[in-house]
Design an enzyme around this catalytic site. Structure first.
Site, PDB file in Angstrom:
ATOM      1  N   ARG A  18      25.481  37.967  48.399  1.00  9.66           N
ATOM      2  CA  ARG A  18      25.291  36.600  48.898  1.00  9.66           C
ATOM      3  C   ARG A  18      26.446  36.173  49.802  1.00  9.66           C
ATOM      4  O   ARG A  18      27.505  36.789  49.826  1.00  9.66           O
ATOM      5  CB  ARG A  18      25.222  35.619  47.727  1.00  9.66           C
ATOM      6  CG  ARG A  18      24.047  35.803  46.804  1.00  9.66           C
ATOM      7  CD  ARG A  18      24.199  34.923  45.575  1.00  9.66           C
ATOM      8  NE  ARG A  18      25.343  35.338  44.756  1.00  9.66           N
ATOM      9  CZ  ARG A  18      25.797  34.670  43.701  1.00  9.66           C
ATOM     10  NH1 ARG A  18      25.223  33.534  43.362  1.00  9.66           N
ATOM     11  NH2 ARG A  18      26.815  35.131  43.011  1.00  9.66           N
ATOM     12  N   LYS A  77      32.744  35.134  44.547  1.00 11.54           N
ATOM     13  CA  LYS A  77      33.120  35.647  43.227  1.00 11.54           C
ATOM     14  C   LYS A  77      34.598  36.006  43.189  1.00 11.54           C
ATOM     15  O   LYS A  77      35.349  35.696  44.094  1.00 11.54           O
ATOM     16  CB  LYS A  77      32.239  36.845  42.861  1.00 11.54           C
ATOM     17  CG  LYS A  77      30.743  36.527  42.805  1.00 11.54           C
ATOM     18  CD  LYS A  77      30.394  35.447  41.788  1.00 11.54           C
ATOM     19  CE  LYS A  77      30.456  35.960  40.359  1.00 11.54           C
ATOM     20  NZ  LYS A  77      29.954  34.952  39.387  1.00 11.54           N
ATOM     21  N   HIS A  95      35.888  30.417  37.655  1.00  8.89           N
ATOM     22  CA  HIS A  95      35.657  30.443  36.209  1.00  8.89           C
ATOM     23  C   HIS A  95      36.984  30.470  35.445  1.00  8.89           C
ATOM     24  O   HIS A  95      37.233  31.356  34.631  1.00  8.89           O
ATOM     25  CB  HIS A  95      34.788  31.642  35.824  1.00  8.89           C
ATOM     26  CG  HIS A  95      33.464  31.670  36.511  1.00  8.89           C
ATOM     27  ND1 HIS A  95      32.510  30.683  36.357  1.00  8.89           N
ATOM     28  CD2 HIS A  95      32.935  32.548  37.404  1.00  8.89           C
ATOM     29  CE1 HIS A  95      31.448  30.960  37.099  1.00  8.89           C
ATOM     30  NE2 HIS A  95      31.679  32.075  37.748  1.00  8.89           N
TER      31      HIS A  95
END
Length: 361
Positions: A18, A77, A95
């Site tokens: 992506r 990411k 995260h």
């Protein structure tokens, strides 16, 4: 005022296809007076030539480490393990702000280098709602994998998804695959938790398209969890966004040998957080083996917990997400005036303060 540079990096994760910035979006940024540098990538779903034709400056993969310190590094990411000190402003899904595994070492890298982290998960307006997310396609893909796994279980054939996942050409191609694996007349029941959110709506859409009877739960239904009701469905699709300590939806001792539940897809996938509502596994599952046996004292339930589900539909996911991101990339030059970036930066500062206080204590 010096021109802002947005630097789209190549993703370190080999399965990440992506992008948060489309070639057309890059062209809009440049028309607005923002320089755009794009690292070449063999993985990205949109080819390098499209960015080059749009007028972007092209760079080699990983060149962001030598970029001017005022360049904003854009990705999706996790970053590679090096360098130890991060001196740029980075935008991606880190995260780290809910004390997930490795959060302290990551924040230390930013604090050591003087950089900053604008985590996409914390891009929120003053109403507290996220402005950009992959949620719809995450839920869509998570439910699709659960459905494929259930059909294989039902006829006792080897798991199709555990032969290894590959991105699908389109949502239409995915529909065709599910239909080709389904048994005539055999339809599971499914429970979607977090049904009112983006992920939940994606899960519901593909399940109902394939004739699945869907029970929809929101916050009201999870205040006092009816675990027998959960276990009474064939599929559980968890799309709940949890930000505090709650009783688990299911723990290993809740699963019984005679439970109807056979497949869980944890779209929210937060195993490293203390807030994980499905403590049935210790780490995300991978594309090579996406379905594993959930931890249980009795019975067998297959669990899917892939943490980059939208990469399995990279075209649709990128188009939707990049469209949501573009207005905020345009406002980066004046981010001190944009509530979304102010709130995002405040979340980073709070996480750093929390870490510093915990170290002192």
């Amino acid at each position: 005022m010096k021109k802002l540079t947005i630097w789209l990096r190549d993703e370190a994760r080999m399965t990440e296809r992506r992008t948060p910035l489309l070639p057309e979006g890059a062209k809009e940024l440049m028309a607005a007076g923002i320089d755009v540098v794009v690292e070449k990538s063999d993985k990205r779903i949109f080819k390098n030539a499209l960015y080059e034709n749009a007028g972007c400056t092209m760079a080699e993969p990983g060149a962001w480490e030598q970029a001017p310190t005022d360049a904003v590094i854009l990705g999706l990411k996790e970053l590679p393990a090096a360098p130890r000190a991060l001196e740029h402003t980075h935008i991606y899904f880190a995260h780290a702000f809910k004390k997930q595994s490795g959060w302290q070492s990551l924040l230390t890298r930013f604090m050591r280098g003087g950089g900053s982290l604008l985590d996409i998960e914390y891009m929120k307006g003053d109403d507290g709602r996220r402005v950009a997310a992959f949620g719809f396609w995450a839920g869509y893909m998570g439910a699709a994998l659960a459905l494929l796994q259930w059909h294989d279980q039902k006829v006792g054939r080897p798991s199709y998804i555990n032969e290894g996942l590959m991105p699908h050409e389109s949502a239409k191609a995915l529909d065709h695959l599910i239909s080709s694996r389904a048994m005539a007349g055999e339809k599971p029941t499914a429970l979607v938790i977090g049904a009112g959110g983006r992920s939940g709506s994606g899960a519901i859409k593909i399940l109902e398209r394939h004739g699945v009877e869907v029970t929809k739960w929101g916050r009201a239904e999870t205040k006092d969890v009816d675990r027998e009701a959960i276990l009474g469905h064939d599929l559980l699709i968890n799309c709940a966004y949890v930000t505090g300590q709650i009783p688990p939806f299911l723990a290993p001792h809740h699963i019984k040998a005679d439970s109807r539940l056979k497949v869980i897809s944890d779209v929210s996938c937060d195993p490293f957080s203390d807030y994980n509502p499905l403590p049935l596994y210790s780490a995300p599952t991978c594309w090579k083996t996406p379905a594993i046996a959930a931890k249980s004292h009795e019975g067998r339930v297959d669990l899917i917990a892939v943490d980059n589900l939208p990469s399995l539909l990279p075209t649709e996911a990128s188009i939707e997400f990049a469209t949501m991101m573009l207005p905020y990339l345009k406002s980066l030059r004046d981010r001190a005036q944009d509530p979304v970036w102010v709130n995002c930066n405040a979340s980073y500062q709070h996480a750093c303060d929390t870490m510093t206080k915990s170290e002192v204590a």
